[in-house]
Design a protein around this motif. Structure first.
Motif, PDB file in Angstrom:
ATOM      1  N   GLY A  79     -76.418  58.629 -18.286  1.00  0.00           N
ATOM      2  CA  GLY A  79     -77.644  58.261 -17.946  1.00  0.00           C
ATOM      3  C   GLY A  79     -77.714  56.714 -18.310  1.00  0.00           C
ATOM      4  O   GLY A  79     -76.608  56.029 -18.227  1.00  0.00           O
ATOM      5  N   VAL A  80     -78.951  56.132 -18.240  1.00  0.00           N
ATOM      6  CA  VAL A  80     -79.019  54.806 -18.352  1.00  0.00           C
ATOM      7  C   VAL A  80     -79.983  54.691 -19.683  1.00  0.00           C
ATOM      8  O   VAL A  80     -80.889  55.269 -19.839  1.00  0.00           O
ATOM      9  CB  VAL A  80     -80.025  54.057 -17.283  1.00  0.00           C
ATOM     10  CG1 VAL A  80     -80.359  52.824 -17.431  1.00  0.00           C
ATOM     11  CG2 VAL A  80     -79.150  54.204 -15.975  1.00  0.00           C
ATOM     12  N   LEU A  81     -79.162  53.666 -20.583  1.00  0.00           N
ATOM     13  CA  LEU A  81     -80.016  53.551 -21.922  1.00  0.00           C
ATOM     14  C   LEU A  81     -80.595  52.087 -21.727  1.00  0.00           C
ATOM     15  O   LEU A  81     -79.849  51.161 -21.429  1.00  0.00           O
ATOM     16  CB  LEU A  81     -78.806  53.467 -22.979  1.00  0.00           C
ATOM     17  CG  LEU A  81     -79.265  53.531 -24.340  1.00  0.00           C
ATOM     18  CD1 LEU A  81     -80.235  54.496 -24.681  1.00  0.00           C
ATOM     19  CD2 LEU A  81     -78.103  53.245 -25.314  1.00  0.00           C
ATOM     20  N   ALA A  82     -81.821  52.047 -22.184  1.00  0.00           N
ATOM     21  CA  ALA A  82     -82.511  50.920 -22.204  1.00  0.00           C
ATOM     22  C   ALA A  82     -82.872  50.688 -23.615  1.00  0.00           C
ATOM     23  O   ALA A  82     -83.520  51.186 -24.288  1.00  0.00           O
ATOM     24  CB  ALA A  82     -83.889  51.044 -21.231  1.00  0.00           C
ATOM     25  N   LEU A  83     -82.631  49.326 -23.909  1.00  0.00           N
ATOM     26  CA  LEU A  83     -82.990  48.704 -25.465  1.00  0.00           C
ATOM     27  C   LEU A  83     -83.671  47.382 -25.059  1.00  0.00           C
ATOM     28  O   LEU A  83     -83.797  46.982 -23.813  1.00  0.00           O
ATOM     29  CB  LEU A  83     -81.649  48.462 -25.829  1.00  0.00           C
ATOM     30  CG  LEU A  83     -80.770  49.319 -26.252  1.00  0.00           C
ATOM     31  CD1 LEU A  83     -79.706  49.253 -25.217  1.00  0.00           C
ATOM     32  CD2 LEU A  83     -80.188  49.440 -27.516  1.00  0.00           C
ATOM     33  N   ALA A  84     -84.521  46.851 -25.784  1.00  0.00           N
ATOM     34  CA  ALA A  84     -85.354  45.583 -25.872  1.00  0.00           C
ATOM     35  C   ALA A  84     -85.146  45.049 -27.102  1.00  0.00           C
ATOM     36  O   ALA A  84     -85.131  45.410 -28.533  1.00  0.00           O
ATOM     37  CB  ALA A  84     -86.642  45.753 -25.481  1.00  0.00           C
ATOM     38  N   ARG A  85     -85.105  43.778 -27.074  1.00  0.00           N
ATOM     39  CA  ARG A  85     -85.220  42.749 -28.488  1.00  0.00           C
ATOM     40  C   ARG A  85     -86.224  41.707 -27.817  1.00  0.00           C
ATOM     41  O   ARG A  85     -85.979  40.952 -27.139  1.00  0.00           O
ATOM     42  CB  ARG A  85     -83.740  42.180 -28.598  1.00  0.00           C
ATOM     43  CG  ARG A  85     -83.746  41.228 -29.756  1.00  0.00           C
ATOM     44  CD  ARG A  85     -82.491  41.168 -30.269  1.00  0.00           C
ATOM     45  NE  ARG A  85     -82.172  42.490 -31.147  1.00  0.00           N
ATOM     46  CZ  ARG A  85     -81.500  42.505 -32.208  1.00  0.00           C
ATOM     47  NH1 ARG A  85     -80.866  41.673 -32.361  1.00  0.00           N
ATOM     48  NH2 ARG A  85     -81.587  43.291 -33.145  1.00  0.00           N
ATOM     49  N   ASP A  86     -87.472  41.813 -28.620  1.00  0.00           N
ATOM     50  CA  ASP A  86     -88.453  40.637 -28.399  1.00  0.00           C
ATOM     51  C   ASP A  86     -89.109  41.049 -26.913  1.00  0.00           C
ATOM     52  O   ASP A  86     -89.269  42.225 -26.857  1.00  0.00           O
ATOM     53  CB  ASP A  86     -87.986  39.249 -28.728  1.00  0.00           C
ATOM     54  CG  ASP A  86     -87.350  39.035 -30.036  1.00  0.00           C
ATOM     55  OD1 ASP A  86     -88.289  39.399 -31.113  1.00  0.00           O
ATOM     56  OD2 ASP A  86     -86.508  38.155 -30.008  1.00  0.00           O
ATOM     57  N   ASP A  87     -88.834  40.265 -26.167  1.00  0.00           N
ATOM     58  CA  ASP A  87     -89.234  40.469 -24.725  1.00  0.00           C
ATOM     59  C   ASP A  87     -88.374  40.322 -23.604  1.00  0.00           C
ATOM     60  O   ASP A  87     -88.305  40.254 -22.640  1.00  0.00           O
ATOM     61  CB  ASP A  87     -90.384  39.183 -24.186  1.00  0.00           C
ATOM     62  CG  ASP A  87     -91.706  39.585 -24.961  1.00  0.00           C
ATOM     63  OD1 ASP A  87     -92.199  40.495 -25.445  1.00  0.00           O
ATOM     64  OD2 ASP A  87     -92.259  38.377 -25.225  1.00  0.00           O
ATOM     65  N   ASP A  88     -87.069  40.689 -24.398  1.00  0.00           N
ATOM     66  CA  ASP A  88     -85.891  40.706 -23.461  1.00  0.00           C
ATOM     67  C   ASP A  88     -85.297  42.014 -23.333  1.00  0.00           C
ATOM     68  O   ASP A  88     -84.727  42.475 -24.301  1.00  0.00           O
ATOM     69  CB  ASP A  88     -84.682  39.641 -23.945  1.00  0.00           C
ATOM     70  CG  ASP A  88     -83.653  39.359 -23.183  1.00  0.00           C
ATOM     71  OD1 ASP A  88     -83.625  39.440 -21.973  1.00  0.00           O
ATOM     72  OD2 ASP A  88     -82.523  38.807 -23.832  1.00  0.00           O
ATOM     73  N   PRO A  89     -85.311  42.574 -22.082  1.00  0.00           N
ATOM     74  CA  PRO A  89     -84.922  44.006 -21.823  1.00  0.00           C
ATOM     75  C   PRO A  89     -83.258  44.057 -21.673  1.00  0.00           C
ATOM     76  O   PRO A  89     -82.777  43.062 -21.212  1.00  0.00           O
ATOM     77  CB  PRO A  89     -85.529  44.415 -20.570  1.00  0.00           C
ATOM     78  CG  PRO A  89     -85.847  43.029 -19.821  1.00  0.00           C
ATOM     79  CD  PRO A  89     -86.126  42.167 -21.033  1.00  0.00           C
ATOM     80  N   TYR A  90     -82.843  45.304 -21.870  1.00  0.00           N
ATOM     81  CA  TYR A  90     -81.380  45.446 -21.683  1.00  0.00           C
ATOM     82  C   TYR A  90     -81.008  46.792 -21.258  1.00  0.00           C
ATOM     83  O   TYR A  90     -81.489  47.760 -22.035  1.00  0.00           O
ATOM     84  CB  TYR A  90     -80.467  45.045 -22.786  1.00  0.00           C
ATOM     85  CG  TYR A  90     -78.916  45.025 -22.735  1.00  0.00           C
ATOM     86  CD1 TYR A  90     -78.139  44.263 -22.107  1.00  0.00           C
ATOM     87  CD2 TYR A  90     -78.278  46.160 -23.418  1.00  0.00           C
ATOM     88  CE1 TYR A  90     -77.032  44.379 -21.913  1.00  0.00           C
ATOM     89  CE2 TYR A  90     -76.949  46.423 -23.068  1.00  0.00           C
ATOM     90  CZ  TYR A  90     -76.176  45.542 -22.377  1.00  0.00           C
ATOM     91  OH  TYR A  90     -74.777  45.524 -22.265  1.00  0.00           O
ATOM     92  N   ALA A  91     -80.459  47.000 -20.168  1.00  0.00           N
ATOM     93  CA  ALA A  91     -80.175  48.579 -19.780  1.00  0.00           C
ATOM     94  C   ALA A  91     -78.670  48.693 -19.348  1.00  0.00           C
ATOM     95  O   ALA A  91     -78.006  47.730 -18.802  1.00  0.00           O
ATOM     96  CB  ALA A  91     -81.065  49.075 -18.656  1.00  0.00           C
ATOM     97  N   VAL A  92     -78.238  49.771 -19.800  1.00  0.00           N
ATOM     98  CA  VAL A  92     -76.551  49.851 -19.531  1.00  0.00           C
ATOM     99  C   VAL A  92     -76.308  51.350 -19.224  1.00  0.00           C
ATOM    100  O   VAL A  92     -77.050  52.492 -19.798  1.00  0.00           O
ATOM    101  CB  VAL A  92     -75.658  49.406 -20.716  1.00  0.00           C
ATOM    102  CG1 VAL A  92     -76.259  50.223 -22.083  1.00  0.00           C
ATOM    103  CG2 VAL A  92     -74.326  49.616 -20.562  1.00  0.00           C
ATOM    104  N   PRO A  93     -75.545  51.811 -18.260  1.00  0.00           N
ATOM    105  CA  PRO A  93     -75.190  53.123 -18.036  1.00  0.00           C
ATOM    106  C   PRO A  93     -74.236  53.480 -19.184  1.00  0.00           C
ATOM    107  O   PRO A  93     -73.532  52.890 -19.709  1.00  0.00           O
ATOM    108  CB  PRO A  93     -74.537  52.974 -16.764  1.00  0.00           C
ATOM    109  CG  PRO A  93     -73.997  51.643 -16.473  1.00  0.00           C
ATOM    110  CD  PRO A  93     -74.904  50.805 -17.457  1.00  0.00           C
TER     111      PRO A  93
END
Length: 150
Positions: free
Chosen positions: A24-38
């Protein structure tokens, strides 16, 4: 091609979808910065827990987003003919220390498939392999049926 019907899937249907897939795709965020990774995962439908083995290079962007116990979203989806299904999981990703690993953990992490090949810019000894458990606060599933072209 129009939308014929969109419905919420039952817990049983959503668990079945999550049990059929290991990526799947895991999405994380730190402050207003998103990050998604398979990612790949193992899913325990009885406990409704996700087990993930995440690998990152030293100082990588992934490592920065994984620090602490971040709130995350996991998206899993499939397409079968004119039917689309998806599950969205929200929750907290908890790191599992190596000295806390139980036989149950080993069995679940064994369900998390690894890619057939891995390409890293660093040698294996420099990679940080982290084990995590995703404890969901919500799990939802949707099914979309498309009209036929006829």
């Amino acid at each position: 091609m129009g939308l014929e019907q969109e419905t919420e899937m039952s817990s049983e249907e959503t668990d079945a979808l999550l049990g059929r897939h290991e990526t799947g795709v895991l999405a994380l965020a730190r402050d207003d910065d998103p990050y998604a990774v398979p990612i790949s995962f193992g899913y325990d439908a009885d406990e409704r827990l996700f087990y993930m083995r995440l690998v990152a290079g030293s100082g990588s962007e992934k490592s920065k987003f994984l620090s602490g116990s971040p709130d995350v979203r996991l998206v899993v989806y499939e397409e079968e003919g004119r039917t689309y299904r998806s599950a969205v999981v929200t929750g907290v990703l908890e790191s599992v220390a190596r000295d806390e690993i139980t036989p149950e953990h080993v069995a679940q992490y064994g369900e998390a498939k690894r890619p057939l090949f891995e390409i890293w810019g660093e040698s294996r000894s420099d990679l940080d392999i982290q084990l995590h458990v995703l404890r969901p606060t919500t799990i939802s599933g949707r099914r979309i049926e498309l009209e036929s072209d006829e």
